[in-house]
Scaffold this motif. Structure first.
Motif, PDB file in Angstrom:
ATOM      1  N   THR A  44     -27.096  18.421 -24.043  1.00  0.00           N
ATOM      2  CA  THR A  44     -25.656  19.571 -24.061  1.00  0.00           C
ATOM      3  C   THR A  44     -24.783  18.274 -23.933  1.00  0.00           C
ATOM      4  O   THR A  44     -25.498  17.663 -23.925  1.00  0.00           O
ATOM      5  CB  THR A  44     -26.008  19.875 -22.218  1.00  0.00           C
ATOM      6  OG1 THR A  44     -27.020  20.677 -22.345  1.00  0.00           O
ATOM      7  CG2 THR A  44     -24.631  20.695 -22.143  1.00  0.00           C
ATOM      8  N   LYS A  45     -23.911  18.722 -25.172  1.00  0.00           N
ATOM      9  CA  LYS A  45     -23.025  17.814 -25.597  1.00  0.00           C
ATOM     10  C   LYS A  45     -23.433  16.761 -25.852  1.00  0.00           C
ATOM     11  O   LYS A  45     -22.624  15.688 -25.554  1.00  0.00           O
ATOM     12  CB  LYS A  45     -21.828  17.652 -24.911  1.00  0.00           C
ATOM     13  CG  LYS A  45     -21.039  18.675 -23.564  1.00  0.00           C
ATOM     14  CD  LYS A  45     -20.219  18.535 -22.822  1.00  0.00           C
ATOM     15  CE  LYS A  45     -19.529  20.383 -22.115  1.00  0.00           C
ATOM     16  NZ  LYS A  45     -18.420  20.032 -21.150  1.00  0.00           N
ATOM     17  N   GLY A  46     -24.468  16.797 -26.766  1.00  0.00           N
ATOM     18  CA  GLY A  46     -24.640  15.489 -27.487  1.00  0.00           C
ATOM     19  C   GLY A  46     -25.468  14.408 -26.037  1.00  0.00           C
ATOM     20  O   GLY A  46     -26.201  13.675 -26.902  1.00  0.00           O
ATOM     21  N   ARG A  47     -25.992  15.202 -25.285  1.00  0.00           N
ATOM     22  CA  ARG A  47     -26.843  14.757 -24.494  1.00  0.00           C
ATOM     23  C   ARG A  47     -28.172  15.299 -23.704  1.00  0.00           C
ATOM     24  O   ARG A  47     -28.100  16.432 -23.749  1.00  0.00           O
ATOM     25  CB  ARG A  47     -26.253  14.416 -23.136  1.00  0.00           C
ATOM     26  CG  ARG A  47     -24.620  13.133 -23.113  1.00  0.00           C
ATOM     27  CD  ARG A  47     -24.552  12.737 -21.845  1.00  0.00           C
ATOM     28  NE  ARG A  47     -25.728  11.714 -21.516  1.00  0.00           N
ATOM     29  CZ  ARG A  47     -25.668  11.119 -20.271  1.00  0.00           C
ATOM     30  NH1 ARG A  47     -24.771  11.065 -19.839  1.00  0.00           N
ATOM     31  NH2 ARG A  47     -26.377  10.940 -19.482  1.00  0.00           N
ATOM     32  N   GLU A  48     -29.859  14.447 -24.236  1.00  0.00           N
ATOM     33  CA  GLU A  48     -30.735  15.010 -23.798  1.00  0.00           C
ATOM     34  C   GLU A  48     -30.586  14.931 -21.764  1.00  0.00           C
ATOM     35  O   GLU A  48     -31.157  14.446 -21.654  1.00  0.00           O
ATOM     36  CB  GLU A  48     -32.012  14.133 -24.492  1.00  0.00           C
ATOM     37  CG  GLU A  48     -32.864  15.072 -24.603  1.00  0.00           C
ATOM     38  CD  GLU A  48     -34.461  14.479 -25.777  1.00  0.00           C
ATOM     39  OE1 GLU A  48     -34.303  12.902 -25.647  1.00  0.00           O
ATOM     40  OE2 GLU A  48     -34.645  14.746 -26.211  1.00  0.00           O
ATOM     41  N   TYR A  49     -31.033  16.170 -21.241  1.00  0.00           N
ATOM     42  CA  TYR A  49     -31.557  16.011 -20.190  1.00  0.00           C
ATOM     43  C   TYR A  49     -32.801  16.663 -20.206  1.00  0.00           C
ATOM     44  O   TYR A  49     -33.613  17.314 -21.126  1.00  0.00           O
ATOM     45  CB  TYR A  49     -30.684  17.123 -19.936  1.00  0.00           C
ATOM     46  CG  TYR A  49     -29.713  16.617 -19.612  1.00  0.00           C
ATOM     47  CD1 TYR A  49     -29.278  15.860 -18.481  1.00  0.00           C
ATOM     48  CD2 TYR A  49     -28.271  17.018 -20.457  1.00  0.00           C
ATOM     49  CE1 TYR A  49     -27.956  15.592 -18.595  1.00  0.00           C
ATOM     50  CE2 TYR A  49     -26.645  16.355 -20.449  1.00  0.00           C
ATOM     51  CZ  TYR A  49     -26.417  15.518 -19.446  1.00  0.00           C
ATOM     52  OH  TYR A  49     -25.377  15.621 -19.347  1.00  0.00           O
ATOM     53  N   LEU A  50     -34.190  15.647 -19.196  1.00  0.00           N
ATOM     54  CA  LEU A  50     -35.252  16.953 -18.494  1.00  0.00           C
ATOM     55  C   LEU A  50     -34.949  17.533 -17.633  1.00  0.00           C
ATOM     56  O   LEU A  50     -33.907  17.162 -16.265  1.00  0.00           O
ATOM     57  CB  LEU A  50     -35.921  15.730 -18.152  1.00  0.00           C
ATOM     58  CG  LEU A  50     -37.534  16.024 -17.729  1.00  0.00           C
ATOM     59  CD1 LEU A  50     -38.156  16.449 -19.152  1.00  0.00           C
ATOM     60  CD2 LEU A  50     -37.866  14.740 -17.552  1.00  0.00           C
ATOM     61  N   ILE A  51     -35.301  19.089 -17.597  1.00  0.00           N
ATOM     62  CA  ILE A  51     -35.020  19.773 -16.687  1.00  0.00           C
ATOM     63  C   ILE A  51     -36.365  20.501 -15.794  1.00  0.00           C
ATOM     64  O   ILE A  51     -37.289  20.941 -16.470  1.00  0.00           O
ATOM     65  CB  ILE A  51     -34.527  20.849 -17.098  1.00  0.00           C
ATOM     66  CG1 ILE A  51     -33.066  21.089 -18.812  1.00  0.00           C
ATOM     67  CG2 ILE A  51     -34.163  22.007 -16.344  1.00  0.00           C
ATOM     68  CD1 ILE A  51     -32.011  20.317 -17.684  1.00  0.00           C
ATOM     69  N   ARG A  52     -36.164  20.086 -15.082  1.00  0.00           N
ATOM     70  CA  ARG A  52     -37.328  21.019 -14.110  1.00  0.00           C
ATOM     71  C   ARG A  52     -37.570  22.346 -13.619  1.00  0.00           C
ATOM     72  O   ARG A  52     -36.018  22.606 -13.332  1.00  0.00           O
ATOM     73  CB  ARG A  52     -37.577  19.632 -12.676  1.00  0.00           C
ATOM     74  CG  ARG A  52     -39.014  20.875 -12.150  1.00  0.00           C
ATOM     75  CD  ARG A  52     -38.947  19.633 -10.859  1.00  0.00           C
ATOM     76  NE  ARG A  52     -40.118  20.706 -10.401  1.00  0.00           N
ATOM     77  CZ  ARG A  52     -41.158  19.547  -9.320  1.00  0.00           C
ATOM     78  NH1 ARG A  52     -40.214  18.656  -8.484  1.00  0.00           N
ATOM     79  NH2 ARG A  52     -42.035  20.246  -8.358  1.00  0.00           N
ATOM     80  N   THR A  53     -37.743  23.252 -14.157  1.00  0.00           N
ATOM     81  CA  THR A  53     -37.821  25.165 -13.810  1.00  0.00           C
ATOM     82  C   THR A  53     -38.487  25.112 -12.572  1.00  0.00           C
ATOM     83  O   THR A  53     -39.874  24.312 -12.897  1.00  0.00           O
ATOM     84  CB  THR A  53     -38.252  25.537 -14.909  1.00  0.00           C
ATOM     85  OG1 THR A  53     -39.916  25.681 -15.267  1.00  0.00           O
ATOM     86  CG2 THR A  53     -37.183  25.475 -15.741  1.00  0.00           C
ATOM     87  N   GLY A  54     -38.723  25.828 -11.139  1.00  0.00           N
ATOM     88  CA  GLY A  54     -39.389  26.195 -10.659  1.00  0.00           C
ATOM     89  C   GLY A  54     -39.811  27.825 -11.067  1.00  0.00           C
ATOM     90  O   GLY A  54     -39.282  28.428 -11.861  1.00  0.00           O
ATOM     91  N   VAL A  55     -40.825  28.556  -9.759  1.00  0.00           N
ATOM     92  CA  VAL A  55     -41.313  29.259 -10.000  1.00  0.00           C
ATOM     93  C   VAL A  55     -40.451  30.325 -10.493  1.00  0.00           C
ATOM     94  O   VAL A  55     -40.020  31.967 -10.439  1.00  0.00           O
ATOM     95  CB  VAL A  55     -42.313  29.382  -8.733  1.00  0.00           C
ATOM     96  CG1 VAL A  55     -43.874  28.685  -9.046  1.00  0.00           C
ATOM     97  CG2 VAL A  55     -42.370  29.307  -7.819  1.00  0.00           C
ATOM     98  N   ASP A  56     -39.265  30.269  -9.125  1.00  0.00           N
ATOM     99  CA  ASP A  56     -37.874  31.349  -9.152  1.00  0.00           C
ATOM    100  C   ASP A  56     -37.347  31.145 -10.093  1.00  0.00           C
ATOM    101  O   ASP A  56     -35.705  31.693  -9.525  1.00  0.00           O
ATOM    102  CB  ASP A  56     -37.847  31.194  -7.182  1.00  0.00           C
ATOM    103  CG  ASP A  56     -37.243  29.764  -7.436  1.00  0.00           C
ATOM    104  OD1 ASP A  56     -37.778  28.832  -8.283  1.00  0.00           O
ATOM    105  OD2 ASP A  56     -36.535  29.605  -5.950  1.00  0.00           O
ATOM    106  N   ASN A  57     -37.358  30.390 -10.941  1.00  0.00           N
ATOM    107  CA  ASN A  57     -36.647  29.888 -12.635  1.00  0.00           C
ATOM    108  C   ASN A  57     -35.599  29.315 -12.176  1.00  0.00           C
ATOM    109  O   ASN A  57     -34.189  28.967 -12.812  1.00  0.00           O
ATOM    110  CB  ASN A  57     -35.908  31.172 -13.205  1.00  0.00           C
ATOM    111  CG  ASN A  57     -35.423  31.663 -14.237  1.00  0.00           C
ATOM    112  OD1 ASN A  57     -36.067  30.590 -14.851  1.00  0.00           O
ATOM    113  ND2 ASN A  57     -35.210  32.458 -15.290  1.00  0.00           N
TER     114      ASN A  57
END
Length: 100
Positions: A44-57
């Motif tokens: 996003t906007k040139g930055r890389e993020y690690l995203i954790r997703t939950g079972v509830d989205n």
């Protein structure tokens, strides 16, 4: 008549084994519930993020690259532990991204 039935040695051993297995299963189930979900990379906007997703989205940014930059302020033992932890997170994220 006594409401309690005395167990012989074999029955008592079987009870103890069953109780131990059940308690281990409960513990493993609780630990597995803590790590349900997945991880993904998002840019996003040139930055890389690690995203954790939950079972509830739900999604939470872990942004470990910024987190790694802030570890220099900590003591050396904690820095090395945090770097190892971050490298493990990165390796798992790469495997998840590649479908390994």
């Amino acid at each position: 008549m006594d409401p309690w039935i005395e167990l012989d040695e074999d029955a008592l051993r079987q009870y103890i084994d069953a109780k131990t297995v059940f308690e281990a299963w409960e513990s493993a189930r609780a630990k597995a519930a803590e790590v349900r979900g997945g991880m993904l990379w998002r840019t996003t906007k040139g930055r890389e993020y690690l995203i954790r997703t939950g079972v509830d989205n739900k999604q939470k940014s872990l942004d470990f690259k910024r987190w790694m930059a802030s570890t220099a302020e900590r003591d050396p033992l904690k820095v090395s532990r945090d770097r190892l932890q971050a490298s493990i997170v990165e390796e798992l994220a790469n495997r998840f991204r590649l479908g390994v």
